[in-house]
Structure formats: C-alpha cells, structure tokens
Write an enzyme that holds these catalytic residues in place. Structure first.
Site, PDB file in Angstrom:
ATOM      1  N   CYS A  48     -14.932  -5.600   3.459  1.00  0.00           N
ATOM      2  CA  CYS A  48     -15.856  -4.618   4.002  1.00  0.00           C
ATOM      3  C   CYS A  48     -15.595  -4.447   5.497  1.00  0.00           C
ATOM      4  O   CYS A  48     -14.922  -5.285   6.105  1.00  0.00           O
ATOM      5  CB  CYS A  48     -17.300  -5.074   3.839  1.00  0.00           C
ATOM      6  N   GLY A  88     -13.142  -0.481   3.037  1.00  0.00           N
ATOM      7  CA  GLY A  88     -14.010  -0.359   1.868  1.00  0.00           C
ATOM      8  C   GLY A  88     -14.301   1.091   1.585  1.00  0.00           C
ATOM      9  O   GLY A  88     -14.726   1.817   2.485  1.00  0.00           O
ATOM     10  N   ASN A 142     -19.550  -8.997   6.039  1.00  0.00           N
ATOM     11  CA  ASN A 142     -18.177  -8.964   5.523  1.00  0.00           C
ATOM     12  C   ASN A 142     -17.754 -10.400   5.231  1.00  0.00           C
ATOM     13  O   ASN A 142     -17.856 -11.258   6.099  1.00  0.00           O
ATOM     14  CB  ASN A 142     -17.255  -8.332   6.570  1.00  0.00           C
ATOM     15  N   GLY A 143     -17.275 -10.633   3.992  1.00  0.00           N
ATOM     16  CA  GLY A 143     -16.834 -11.987   3.612  1.00  0.00           C
ATOM     17  C   GLY A 143     -17.542 -12.429   2.339  1.00  0.00           C
ATOM     18  O   GLY A 143     -18.412 -11.717   1.833  1.00  0.00           O
ATOM     19  N   TYR A 159      -1.651  -7.189   5.313  1.00  0.00           N
ATOM     20  CA  TYR A 159      -1.948  -5.936   4.616  1.00  0.00           C
ATOM     21  C   TYR A 159      -3.235  -5.263   5.059  1.00  0.00           C
ATOM     22  O   TYR A 159      -3.283  -4.057   5.216  1.00  0.00           O
ATOM     23  CB  TYR A 159      -2.045  -6.206   3.106  1.00  0.00           C
TER      24      TYR A 159
HETATM   25  P1  AMP Z   1       1.349  -4.681  -6.990  1.00  0.00           P
HETATM   26  O1  AMP Z   1       2.816  -4.393  -7.072  1.00  0.00           O
HETATM   27  O2  AMP Z   1       0.607  -4.049  -8.148  1.00  0.00           O
HETATM   28  O3  AMP Z   1       1.073  -6.117  -6.858  1.00  0.00           O
HETATM   29  O4  AMP Z   1       0.777  -3.936  -5.700  1.00  0.00           O
HETATM   30  C1  AMP Z   1       1.225  -4.317  -4.467  1.00  0.00           C
HETATM   31  C2  AMP Z   1       0.597  -3.491  -3.382  1.00  0.00           C
HETATM   32  O5  AMP Z   1      -0.843  -3.461  -3.496  1.00  0.00           O
HETATM   33  C3  AMP Z   1       0.894  -4.127  -2.062  1.00  0.00           C
HETATM   34  O6  AMP Z   1       1.022  -3.139  -1.062  1.00  0.00           O
HETATM   35  C4  AMP Z   1      -0.337  -4.962  -1.853  1.00  0.00           C
HETATM   36  O7  AMP Z   1      -0.505  -5.336  -0.515  1.00  0.00           O
HETATM   37  C5  AMP Z   1      -1.424  -4.024  -2.320  1.00  0.00           C
HETATM   38  N1  AMP Z   1      -2.670  -4.766  -2.458  1.00  0.00           N
HETATM   39  C6  AMP Z   1      -3.391  -5.177  -1.421  1.00  0.00           C
HETATM   40  N2  AMP Z   1      -4.508  -5.786  -1.787  1.00  0.00           N
HETATM   41  C7  AMP Z   1      -4.534  -5.808  -3.097  1.00  0.00           C
HETATM   42  C8  AMP Z   1      -5.464  -6.316  -4.041  1.00  0.00           C
HETATM   43  N3  AMP Z   1      -6.553  -6.936  -3.664  1.00  0.00           N
HETATM   44  N4  AMP Z   1      -5.165  -6.186  -5.327  1.00  0.00           N
HETATM   45  C9  AMP Z   1      -4.047  -5.561  -5.685  1.00  0.00           C
HETATM   46  N5  AMP Z   1      -3.136  -5.042  -4.820  1.00  0.00           N
HETATM   47  C10 AMP Z   1      -3.361  -5.150  -3.529  1.00  0.00           C
END
Ligand code: AMP
Length: 461
Positions: free
Chosen positions: A2, A28, A102-103, A244
C-alpha cells in the site's frame, strides 16, 4: 502493498494528499481513500479502484481542512471489499481518529483474539484495525507515552500515518520493513511512503522516519520519540522494494531506486554475461537493470518491447484466455528489431514464471534467434509475511525448481539469476535488509495463521 500519505498543515491538505496518491498509485490499485481534518471534524472520501480515475473535483472539494491522511490499497490482509478501504476512520469518546497502514503484522491472531475477548467489535477484516482498538483501550495521557505503549504491543511490518487530536503522527516499526519519508511543504510537514510523492507536491525531502521512530507533528512542530529497545532490533528493509516495488524516482532506505536497479544490472552482467547482439529490458520493471547490464558490458541496449499504457483493468475478467490477452496487450515486441537476433532479456524478478513465459513466447514469435534471460535478483523461494503479495510457496516457481528447470519452463536458451551476495554488494546499508523471500530466514517469529483472508467473518458477504 500500500501507499500512505499525511499532511500536517496546508490550506488545501485534501488536494495535496490526492497528489500524493497520484504519485503512489503503483503501490496499490484496488482502492483509495483520503481523510481530512478541519480542526473540528473529519471528512472522508473513499473509492474503489484507482485514485487517479475515481477522485474527481467534487470529491476532493469535500475534503476540507488543513490536515489529511491518505491510503492507496493493494490487499495483503483481508479481501477487496469496500469495508476494507483505508484510512480507517473511527470515533472514540467523541474524539475522531483516522489511520492508514502499509505492511503486515505478525501478531495479528494474538492481538485480535485478546481484543475480541475484551469486547472489541471489528468492522473490517484488516490487521490495520488493531491499531485503533489499541489506541482506544490503552490509557492515554500525554501523546508520546500513549503512542509508545500502543506501538510497543504490535509486531511485524508497519509504516503508519495517523490523525489524532489535531496531530499528524507517523510511525515505522523497529525493523523498518516498509519505507516512510518525511518532507516539508510551506509551514507544514508531509509523510509519504516514497519520496517521489514530494516531487509532485513540490515539497522538500527532509529525511526518512527511522525504524522504531514515532513522529508527532502539530502544525510546524515535530516531536520525535523512539520505541523502547528499538536500537537493538535488527533493521530489515524490504529488498523487494528496491528490486521491483518502489518507483525508480524515489529515494528510500538511503538510496535512489533507479541507481540501485542499474547497479543490480551491472552486477548481473559481471556474474552472467551473455553472448548476444543486444540487451532488451522487459518494460518497465526490467529496463533499469537492463541499462546497467548493457553499460557494464558495453553492449547495445534496444527498446525492442513497447508497453501499451492504455490497458484497462475493469473489462478484463480473470480467465486464462483473458490473462494471456492482457500480457499481449501490455507488451508488444517489435519484430523488425528482434527478428534473427540473439538477445539477452533482462527482468527484475521471477515469481510464478507465468508472465515471463508468455513474454519469452512473444519475443520468440517476433523472430529472435536465441533468447538468454537474466534476472536482477536471486530466485524467490519463500513467501513474504511483511506485506509483499507473493503467492503461496507452492506457486513460487523457484521453490521446488532448479534454475535449469525454470529455464525449461520459460523456454529460454539460457537463464541466470543474480546471486544473493552480488545483490547485497550493490546495496547501500547492505547489512540492513530483509532477504527472507530468497533465503527463508525471517527476521521475526512467523505469524500463527498466514491466510490472507483469516479475519474474514463467516456469514458476511
Ligand atoms: P512471473 O514471470 O509471472 O513470475 O512475473 C514476473 C514479473 O511480475 C516480474 O516483473 C515481477 O517483479 C512481477 N511481480 C512483482 N510482484 C509480484 C507479485 N507479488 N506476484 C507476482 N508477480 C510479481
């Protein structure tokens, strides 16, 4: 995950808080809310969906007063139900209070049971609500000891903003899992999850709220107190914010995110060079590491995948067909750039592996001769209990697959992940991070119940 914002003193506090949400929208997208305070009364606007789409001039005009807090929600505890839109606004003994968090807390079950046994009636299914019950129950005299007693009872990840008795309060847990920045605008102070919010508001970045610190701001006066013993707690900044989550134009955890990601890319190039015609970043998340990778190896960098910024959310139903369609709409590889080439594709991380697989398929269809994939963090093997919405262990592709098996699944010619040591070597304050999603070593006890919907009551819609 968030985003949170707070303003202590501005004649258009509600409007400025909205600008803050605009800057923090990436944290979010499910719902957003703003509560303002005019010295007598709180005013509230809450909306499902994006703040940038759903707050109009009329709703912002309702937010009277010189103080405000705001929240943009990505649920990691509780459903996306309207009752769970923050800030939480309650009144206790004729005193209104509003809170945004947030958290994720880790002693939710214990506190929830204790509070319910003592007669608390919870209105939401979010761990965040625990704070307001504790505030109501804890004997209160002066602000600083009262808040110290409340926050000392809570464990886990929290960066919080609070409107209480004419003060704006910001608090960060002793581990410092989530960021919280302090800025100045005119006579007043601002709190925001990330410093990029201050740029949009034309505010000045002052510093970060320290782990274990509570700042109590009244107008232009700031008092700072620390939770007892917090200096002994191991700092545990979330490394995934750097990889990320946070915006590249933010400075958090003492470092600029764009520069961190470029350094991650450069280190990745040192560890896993690839013989290719050029470097391709997966937009937007992979682009910064891709630049660092290309510069380190003196290779050309091509923007060979174009992002469509107009992808809507509402018309997409979560069926497999439409999920795949969404991936295709979002990113389109340029055939004329890619055809017949050996490419090294950079992505920030792999979680489930499914989007990476579709994107690689797209690059293959565009005619790439060889695809070498490089990831600017180590394999994610363990879930997060502190606010990143990773899927269950079984769905994390690296949990039970080797790098060779992941390469097979994604269908790349080679795959390389940045090492844990390499990743940490490029971080400032490198001893102060939580890397549990890579190592499985958690800096706290684990929560008793890890179900995201654990506080959902039976019999409710
Ligand atoms: P995937 O190949 O489906 O694992 O997707 C990878 C991409 O989704 C990367 O850019 C990840 O950093 C991003 N991503 C970031 N946070 C999440 C998350 N909580 N769940 C799934 N994918 C995420």
């Amino acid at each position: 995950m968030c985003g949170i914002v707070g303003l202590s003193h501005h004649k258009e506090a509600g409007k400025i808080a909205f600008l803050g949400l605009y800057a923090l929208q990436h944290r979010g997208e499910e719902a957003a809310g703003i509560v303002s305070y005019d010295g007598r009364q709180m005013h509230v606007v809450k909306k499902d969906g994006l703040a940038v789409d759903n707050f109009d001039e009329n709703s912002i005009a309702q937010l009277k007063g010189h103080m405000a807090i705001a929240h943009t929600r990505y649920s990691t505890t509780g459903s996306s139900h309207t009752k769970n839109i923050q800030p939480i606004l309650v009144s206790h003994r004729k005193r209104p209070m509003a809170l945004a968090h947030n958290g994720n807390l880790i002693n939710t079950d214990e506190l929830y049971t204790k509070l319910e046994n003592e007669g608390s009636i919870f209105q939401t299914s979010m761990d965040s609500e625990i704070f307001v019950h504790l505030l109501a129950k804890t004997p209160n005299g002066a602000m600083a000891p009262w808040l110290t007693k409340v926050f000392s009872q809570v464990e886990g990840a929290y960066s919080v903003v609070l409107l209480l008795e004419g003060s704006l309060i910001g608090a960060r847990d002793p581990h410092g899992f989530r960021p919280l920045c302090l800025g100045k605008l005119g006579d007043g102070y601002i709190l925001a999850s990330e410093s990029c919010a201050f740029d949009l508001m034309n505010a000045e970045f002052v510093r970060e709220v320290a782990p274990g610190e509570i700042v109590i701001i009244k107008g232009n006066k700031l008092e700072s107190v620390f939770l007892p013993g917090c200096e002994k707690t191991k700092k545990s900044f979330c490394v995934f914010e750097n990889i990320y989550f946070a915006r590249p134009d933010s400075t958090i955890f003492g470092d600029n995110i764009y520069q961190v990601r470029k350094r991650l890319g450069a280190q990745l190039a040192i560890e896993h060079p690839a013989d290719a015609d050029f470097v391709l970043g997966i937009p937007d998340s992979g682009n910064y590491a891709a630049l660092g990778y290309a510069q380190q190896l003196k290779m050309p960098f091509e923007e060979g995948i174009i992002r469509n910024h107009y992808i809507g959310r509402t018309f997409i139903q979560p069926t497999q067909f439409l999920r795949e369609f969404r991936v295709r709409v979002k990113l389109n590889p340029i055939r004329e750039v890619i055809k017949g080439k050996k490419v090294v594709v950079i992505e920030d991380s792999i979680v489930r592996g499914t989007t990476s697989r579709s994107r690689i398929e797209g690059i293959r269809e565009a005619g790439a001769k060889e695809i070498h994939m490089r990831i600017s963090c180590p394999p994610i093997k363990s879930p997060c209990f502190y606010g990143i919405d990773f899927p269950s262990t079984g769905e994390l592709i690296a949990h039970n697959k080797t790098v060779a098996q992941i390469a097979d699944f994604i269908k790349v010619d080679s795959l390389g992940f940045l090492s844990l040591g390499g990743m940490m070597s490029v971080m400032k304050n490198r001893g102060d991070f939580c890397c549990a999603c890579f190592t499985g070593q958690y800096p706290t006890a684990l929560p008793k119940n890890t179900d995201k919907l654990k506080l959902e009551k039976s019999g409710e819609e």
